[in-house]
Motif scaffolding. Structure first.
Motif, PDB file in Angstrom:
ATOM      1  N   ASP A 388       0.864  -1.183   0.000  1.00  0.00           N
ATOM      2  CA  ASP A 388       0.000   0.000   0.000  1.00  0.00           C
ATOM      3  C   ASP A 388       0.899   1.230   0.000  1.00  0.00           C
ATOM      4  OD1 ASP A 388      -1.693   2.113   0.517  1.00  0.00           O
ATOM      5  OD2 ASP A 388      -2.772   1.132   2.142  1.00  0.00           O
ATOM      6  N   ILE A 389       0.805   2.024  -1.070  1.00  0.00           N
ATOM      7  CA  ILE A 389       1.574   3.262  -1.178  1.00  0.00           C
ATOM      8  C   ILE A 389       0.581   4.416  -1.146  1.00  0.00           C
ATOM      9  CG2 ILE A 389       3.159   4.635  -2.573  1.00  0.00           C
ATOM     10  CD1 ILE A 389       4.211   2.054  -3.779  1.00  0.00           C
ATOM     11  N   THR A 390       0.635   5.222  -0.096  1.00  0.00           N
ATOM     12  CA  THR A 390      -0.341   6.291   0.105  1.00  0.00           C
ATOM     13  C   THR A 390       0.369   7.592   0.439  1.00  0.00           C
ATOM     14  OG1 THR A 390      -2.046   4.756   0.879  1.00  0.00           O
ATOM     15  CG2 THR A 390      -2.304   7.051   1.507  1.00  0.00           C
ATOM     16  N   SER A 391      -0.157   8.701  -0.088  1.00  0.00           N
ATOM     17  CA  SER A 391       0.361  10.028   0.235  1.00  0.00           C
ATOM     18  C   SER A 391      -0.790  11.027   0.151  1.00  0.00           C
ATOM     19  CB  SER A 391       1.483  10.425  -0.728  1.00  0.00           C
ATOM     20  OG  SER A 391       0.999  10.493  -2.057  1.00  0.00           O
ATOM     21  N   GLN A 392      -0.528  12.254   0.607  1.00  0.00           N
ATOM     22  CA  GLN A 392      -1.521  13.325   0.500  1.00  0.00           C
ATOM     23  C   GLN A 392      -0.822  14.600   0.051  1.00  0.00           C
ATOM     24  OE1 GLN A 392      -3.760  14.243   4.055  1.00  0.00           O
ATOM     25  NE2 GLN A 392      -5.361  15.311   2.910  1.00  0.00           N
ATOM     26  N   PRO A 393      -0.651  14.767  -1.259  1.00  0.00           N
ATOM     27  CA  PRO A 393      -0.064  16.010  -1.775  1.00  0.00           C
ATOM     28  C   PRO A 393      -1.133  17.088  -1.905  1.00  0.00           C
ATOM     29  CG  PRO A 393      -0.500  14.516  -3.581  1.00  0.00           C
ATOM     30  CD  PRO A 393      -0.911  13.787  -2.322  1.00  0.00           C
ATOM     31  N   LEU A 394      -0.693  18.329  -2.047  1.00  0.00           N
ATOM     32  CA  LEU A 394      -1.584  19.413  -2.442  1.00  0.00           C
ATOM     33  C   LEU A 394      -1.516  19.552  -3.960  1.00  0.00           C
ATOM     34  CD1 LEU A 394      -0.930  22.157   0.272  1.00  0.00           C
ATOM     35  CD2 LEU A 394      -2.548  20.257   0.303  1.00  0.00           C
ATOM     36  N   GLY A 397       1.400  21.337  -5.728  1.00  0.00           N
ATOM     37  CA  GLY A 397       2.746  20.772  -5.736  1.00  0.00           C
ATOM     38  C   GLY A 397       3.357  20.571  -4.369  1.00  0.00           C
ATOM     39  N   ARG A 398       2.832  21.224  -3.335  1.00  0.00           N
ATOM     40  CA  ARG A 398       3.341  21.004  -1.989  1.00  0.00           C
ATOM     41  C   ARG A 398       2.962  19.604  -1.508  1.00  0.00           C
ATOM     42  NH1 ARG A 398       0.779  25.820   1.314  1.00  0.00           N
ATOM     43  NH2 ARG A 398      -0.866  25.563  -0.265  1.00  0.00           N
ATOM     44  N   MET A 399       3.771  19.034  -0.612  1.00  0.00           N
ATOM     45  CA  MET A 399       3.499  17.702  -0.083  1.00  0.00           C
ATOM     46  C   MET A 399       3.091  17.823   1.375  1.00  0.00           C
ATOM     47  SD  MET A 399       3.232  14.480  -0.685  1.00  0.00           S
ATOM     48  CE  MET A 399       4.080  14.179  -2.242  1.00  0.00           C
ATOM     49  N   TRP A 400       1.848  17.461   1.669  1.00  0.00           N
ATOM     50  CA  TRP A 400       1.326  17.562   3.034  1.00  0.00           C
ATOM     51  C   TRP A 400       1.651  16.305   3.832  1.00  0.00           C
ATOM     52  CZ3 TRP A 400      -4.534  18.629   4.355  1.00  0.00           C
ATOM     53  CH2 TRP A 400      -4.610  19.165   5.661  1.00  0.00           C
ATOM     54  N   VAL A 401       1.320  15.136   3.271  1.00  0.00           N
ATOM     55  CA  VAL A 401       1.676  13.855   3.897  1.00  0.00           C
ATOM     56  C   VAL A 401       2.625  13.142   2.953  1.00  0.00           C
ATOM     57  CG1 VAL A 401       0.859  11.614   4.686  1.00  0.00           C
ATOM     58  CG2 VAL A 401      -0.517  13.657   5.123  1.00  0.00           C
ATOM     59  N   PRO A 402       3.837  12.809   3.405  1.00  0.00           N
ATOM     60  CA  PRO A 402       4.802  12.172   2.508  1.00  0.00           C
ATOM     61  C   PRO A 402       4.344  10.778   2.103  1.00  0.00           C
ATOM     62  CG  PRO A 402       5.572  12.057   4.771  1.00  0.00           C
ATOM     63  CD  PRO A 402       4.344  12.924   4.785  1.00  0.00           C
TER      64      PRO A 402
END
Length: 716
Positions: A388-394, A397-402
């Motif tokens: 499971d590969i999960t992230s939360q970008p904006l 372009g900013r990265m909120w959750v790596p």
């Protein structure tokens, strides 16, 4: 970190205390997964292991296709269907978000045919809207933490089982067209829904094809005001494309391919007039002035894609069967535009985030039934592996959750023993191995206003390792039809919402963040009783965890920080099904749940604990060609908290009672079926429980006013 999806896994689907369907045999559509039992009653598990209903030491709910279709006539929102039919399920939020829609006070793992749809590593509370209900055969709901499922199932599981073709029907098709609109303010409220379904069977091959498209108009409350757009449904468009096909190699072996694509996005030319529960005005939306455009991209799932290949062999060796499947799931869930994601120093006046998740796995399940004299025994065992590969970008372009890269490998054994046809014992064990890696990252500087900003922190990444062994035990005694008591104990290992912990880090090393897994102990005691035309089920439960994931607002930074405090949750459920006559049936249920942070003896907020809920449904089969359904939903008070500085905060607003009545029905003319549904029949002016309890700005949105749905279906 290089993104990768790999499929060198082996895995289990699930056993033991798993989804169960309980219906009278004469009511069952004869499919390849269902068969008549001598007792006249059967249940079906998500692993295709069939067993009698009197061998299940747990309370489990299943919504059959007939119920799903009757609910769709009123509302196609899965949240509403579950709220109206499942005891223990919190009331719907009235929006696209399933925040506060918990199962017995904890988050449930949502699956399609056993494939995870939730994103527990960064739980955005959007997992329930991942498939259109038109393609569902049934929904299976397992309540309480379960040791036979993996991460994210702290409250249980919701498994969407997709449609199967009718046996002995070489080819059949149907087309459905409907429109939904406000009865009190029609202007701009009308939508359109289209569904086509084609299926067929032969000796070696069967298939189901479906396409659904729905466009909703502006959603309006009882006074004709447009509902607020935060997680809103106004002017949203959804699409669902579904394929399921099976090839039977011989009488024992088969291959199955399933593909599903779902998207549902709102891109309305509306702007919110924002308020909160601390004012006397609701949050509502108004059309944008000429020349202005909506800020941000369309919110909602851009595309949820599921692909699964399954192999089954019902006779791999003596009294043993095998199920093995490979699956892949990808999703991009876009949130609403928020000014709280601003950073004026870098030129950002706000922002819009998106949860990205890619999952892949293979599951292997073996079921063995040894021929032991005087003892009915079943062993179910397998291994489960998941990447499971999960992230939360904006979106800017900013990265909120790596990016979090999780490899999960688990093995389990589940057993069932039946003594003297009356005593049933189930016991199981699951060994969990989770390795999760995160690269070096920096938290974002976010400003709630010019003077309230968080300070960014450079965090050294690394690998987090979790090991857990969980157990389950169940006992049922079929003393008599009038009283069959049961008891169950089950554990769950949970590292849900790790992303929220990472994005609010205040330390410079990932190993210093409190990311420990939470072990949930779930106890349940209940009974079932049959009295002529009445079935009664009662269950009381308690759920304990050493660590929780509640939040507390930090006024200095404007950020909600997680609190990892121990929790206890307890409650009970009562369900009664009664046949008033051959054509009239009544189903009622009552659910009550409460919970506390045990470290300081404080009640848990609405994010987890829902107010008491009572539902009743009256189903009238008028004749062979017509049917009518009446649904009543009552939500009671929950007022556990006091104001802070003369204001409600967080998820601690007081909930006042309200009730909703829905009506739906159809009439058949040869190959044409006409149907109609009315949501909020008496045009109740109310706030849903979530809107009353959430003090955050923009969440106090009223419930949907009286809305009519008219449609026609043609059967080929």
């Amino acid at each position: 970190m290089k993104s990768r999806i790999w499929a060198s896994y082996l895995a289990l689907l699930v056993m033991g205390q798993v989804p169960i369907l309980q219906v009278k045999a004469e009511e069952i559509a004869k499919t390849g997964e269902e068969k008549e039992e001598d007792e006249g009653v059967l249940i079906i598990t998500g692993s295709r292991v069939e067993e009698s209903i009197d061998e299940v030491p747990a309370s489990i709910s299943v919504i059959k296709r007939e119920q799903i279709l009757s609910q769709i006539r009123v509302s196609s929102e899965v949240q509403n269907i579950l709220a109206n039919t499942v005891p223990g399920m919190a009331p719907g939020s009235g929006s696209s978000s399933n925040s506060t829609v918990t199962l017995r006070g904890r988050n449930a793992l949502v699956m399609i045919d056993g494939v995870p749809q939730s994103t527990p590593l960064r739980n955005g509370a959007l997992g329930m809207r991942t498939i259109d209900p038109e393609v569902l055969e049934r929904v299976e709901v397992v309540k309480g933490a379960t040791s036979v499922y993996g991460n994210g199932a702290a409250g249980g599981i919701i498994n969407y089982r997709t449609k199967l073709p009718e046996k002995n029907k070489p080819l059949e098709a149907e087309v459905t067209l409907s429109s939904k609109f406000s009865t009190d303010d029609f202007d701009g409220s009308a939508g359109l829904r289209f569904n086509s379904l084609l299926s067929g069977t032969s000796d070696k091959f069967d298939f189901v094809l479906s396409a659904t498209k729905e466009e909703l108009g502006r959603q309006k409350d009882a006074n004709g005001e447009i509902l607020g757009t935060k997680y809103g449904l106004s002017d949203s468009e959804s699409e669902n494309y579904f394929i399921k096909s099976s090839y039977f190699l011989d009488d024992e072996r088969s291959l199955q391919l399933t593909y599903n694509y779902y998207s549902a996005q709102q891109n309305a030319d509306l702007v919110d007039v924002v308020s909160s529960i601390n004012s006397d005005q609701p949050t509502y939306a108004v059309p944008l002035e000429n020349g202005l455009s909506h800020v941000g991209a369309a919110q909602g799932p851009r595309g949820n894609t599921n692909l699964m290949v399954k192999y089954e062999d019902t006779d791999i060796w003596n009294n043993s069967s095998l199920t093995a499947d490979w699956y892949q799931q990808t999703i991009e869930n876009v949130f609403f535009y928020s000014p709280t994601l601003s950073n004026p120093a870098q030129g950002y006046s706000g922002g819009q985030s998106m949860i990205k998740s890619e999952k892949s796995g293979v599951r292997v399940l073996i079921t063995s039934e040894p021929d032991w004299e005087d003892l009915d025994t079943t062993f179910i065992y397998g291994i489960d592996a998941l990447n499971d590969i999960t992230s939360q970008p904006l979106l800017d372009g900013r990265m909120w959750v790596p990016e979090m890269d999780m490899n999960n490998l688990a093995g389990f054994l589940q057993t069932k023993f039946v003594f003297d046809n009356n005593w049933i014992i189930k016991a199981g064990i699951r060994q969990e191995k989770i390795d999760l890696s995160v690269d070096d990252y920096a938290t974002l500087r976010l400003c709630r206003d010019a003077n309230t900003c968080s300070e960014p922190v450079n965090v050294t990444g690394g690998e987090l390792n979790y090991r857990a062994t969980t157990y389950n035990l169940g006992l049922r005694y079929n003393y008599a039809e009038s009283f069959s008591p049961f008891f169950s104990y089950s554990q769950g290992a949970d590292i849900s919402d790790l992303g929220r912990l990472l994005r609010t880090a205040t330390v410079e090393d990932i190993n210093l963040i409190h990311t420990e897994a939470s072990i949930i102990d779930h106890y349940e005691l209940g009974f079932t009783s049959y009295f002529s035309d009445t079935r009664v089920e009662f269950a009381a439960y308690r759920s304990n965890s050493e660590l929780g994931t509640t939040n507390k607002y930090d006024p200095a930074t404007g950020i909600y920080l997680p609190i990892r405090a121990p929790q206890k949750i307890w409650g009970y459920e009562l369900a009664v099904n009664h046949s008033l006559s051959d054509s009239l049936a009544l189903t009622s249920s009552y659910s009550w749940v409460e919970g506390k942070n045990t470290s300081n003896d404080e009640y848990l907020g609405a994010r987890q604990i829902s107010p008491p809920k009572f539902t009743t449904q009256l189903n009238w089969q008028i004749n062979d060609k017509s049917h009518l359904d009446l649904t009543y939903l009552f939500i009671s008070d929950r007022k556990r908290f006091e104001k802070s500085n003369d204001e409600w905060v967080g998820d601690q607003g007081p909930v006042s009672s309200y009730s909703i009545v829905n009506l739906g029905g159809h009439i058949q003319f040869s190959k044409i079926k006409l149907f109609a549904g009315i949501e909020n029949l008496f045009n109740k002016d109310y706030y849903p429980a979530k809107s009353q309890s959430y003090a955050y700005a923009g969440y106090n949105v009223k419930g949907l006013g009286r809305t009519m749905n008219l449609g026609v279906q043609y059967l080929f």
